[in-house]
Design an enzyme around this catalytic site. Structure first.
Site, mmCIF file in Angstrom:
data_model
loop_
_atom_site.group_PDB
_atom_site.id
_atom_site.type_symbol
_atom_site.label_atom_id
_atom_site.label_comp_id
_atom_site.label_asym_id
_atom_site.label_seq_id
_atom_site.Cartn_x
_atom_site.Cartn_y
_atom_site.Cartn_z
ATOM 1 N N HIS A 17 0.967 -1.208 0.098
ATOM 2 C CA HIS A 17 0.198 -0.116 -0.075
ATOM 3 C C HIS A 17 1.028 1.264 0.069
ATOM 4 O O HIS A 17 0.793 2.259 -0.794
ATOM 5 C CB HIS A 17 -0.937 0.044 1.185
ATOM 6 C CG HIS A 17 -1.773 -0.950 1.178
ATOM 7 N ND1 HIS A 17 -2.103 -1.853 2.273
ATOM 8 C CD2 HIS A 17 -2.906 -1.315 0.392
ATOM 9 C CE1 HIS A 17 -2.922 -2.705 2.301
ATOM 10 N NE2 HIS A 17 -3.696 -2.398 1.004
ATOM 11 N N LYS A 41 -16.533 -6.001 4.797
ATOM 12 C CA LYS A 41 -15.609 -6.799 5.599
ATOM 13 C C LYS A 41 -15.794 -6.637 7.034
ATOM 14 O O LYS A 41 -16.488 -5.721 7.331
ATOM 15 C CB LYS A 41 -14.215 -6.436 5.283
ATOM 16 C CG LYS A 41 -13.992 -6.672 3.677
ATOM 17 C CD LYS A 41 -12.712 -6.266 3.465
ATOM 18 C CE LYS A 41 -11.962 -6.383 2.095
ATOM 19 N NZ LYS A 41 -10.956 -5.744 1.817
ATOM 20 N N ARG A 90 -2.338 -6.204 -7.989
ATOM 21 C CA ARG A 90 -1.049 -7.095 -7.748
ATOM 22 C C ARG A 90 -1.208 -8.158 -8.685
ATOM 23 O O ARG A 90 0.172 -8.609 -9.198
ATOM 24 C CB ARG A 90 -1.315 -7.717 -6.386
ATOM 25 C CG ARG A 90 -1.285 -6.703 -5.480
ATOM 26 C CD ARG A 90 -1.450 -7.395 -3.981
ATOM 27 N NE ARG A 90 -2.830 -8.325 -4.113
ATOM 28 C CZ ARG A 90 -3.616 -8.186 -3.172
ATOM 29 N NH1 ARG A 90 -3.572 -7.626 -2.210
ATOM 30 N NH2 ARG A 90 -4.914 -8.926 -3.596
ATOM 31 N N SER A 128 -3.013 -7.633 2.855
ATOM 32 C CA SER A 128 -3.435 -7.480 4.162
ATOM 33 C C SER A 128 -3.938 -8.668 4.917
ATOM 34 O O SER A 128 -3.775 -9.228 5.828
ATOM 35 C CB SER A 128 -4.588 -6.301 4.471
ATOM 36 O OG SER A 128 -4.061 -5.081 4.064
#
Length: 159
Positions: A17, A41, A90, A128
């Protein structure tokens, strides 16, 4: 002044990040890191802690502001006079979901563009979710996160 918003849960903020934020500051005058409250979430860390950790991790990056946000991303962008949303990719597997989000945001706010940035290769596998799992199982996450995030996991306050 060109302002971009980089939204996310940042649970926790990772070196990936931070790399994207640093890249974004080379392209934009100001980068607003929006730490999302309403994500669907269940974050391990609370919003205040995630904001504080992001502020610490990004303290040395000029032109960055870290703030919590709730509600629609396009409304948050307008509140901060941002014309751009930054999203990280990613791997190819990220693209389908990110493309869907970008398309919906364009439908809601045609004046706000989404750009995709990729992290440096050494950060391309970090997420994460993986960091939290490694920490939960007692592993060392120090190469993936800022030292303050590492201290948080070491103290077991957030796992």
């Amino acid at each position: 002044m060109k302002t971009a918003v980089y939204p996310g849960t940042f649970d926790p903020i990772t070196n990936g990040h931070s790399d994207l934020v640093a890249r974004a500051t080379r392209l934009f005058d100001r980068v607003v890191v929006g730490v999302a409250m309403d994500t669907g979430k269940t974050p391990v860390c609370g919003i205040d802690e995630r904001v504080q950790l992001a502020r610490v991790a990004l303290a040395d990056v000029a032109g960055v502001v870290v703030v919590p946000f709730g509600g629609l991303l396009v409304d948050f962008c307008r509140q901060h006079d941002a014309q751009i949303v930054i999203r990280g990719l990613r791997a190819v597997s990220d693209f389908e979901f990110e493309f869907q989000l970008a398309s919906m945001n364009r439908r809601l706010a045609p004046d706000i563009e989404t750009i995709f940035l990729t992290p440096a290769e050494q950060f391309s596998f970090i997420s994460s979710t993986l960091v939290r799992e490694i920490a939960r199982l007692g592993g060392d996450v120090s190469e993936f996160v800022h030292p303050e995030v590492q201290r948080l996991f070491d103290s077991r306050r957030c796992t």
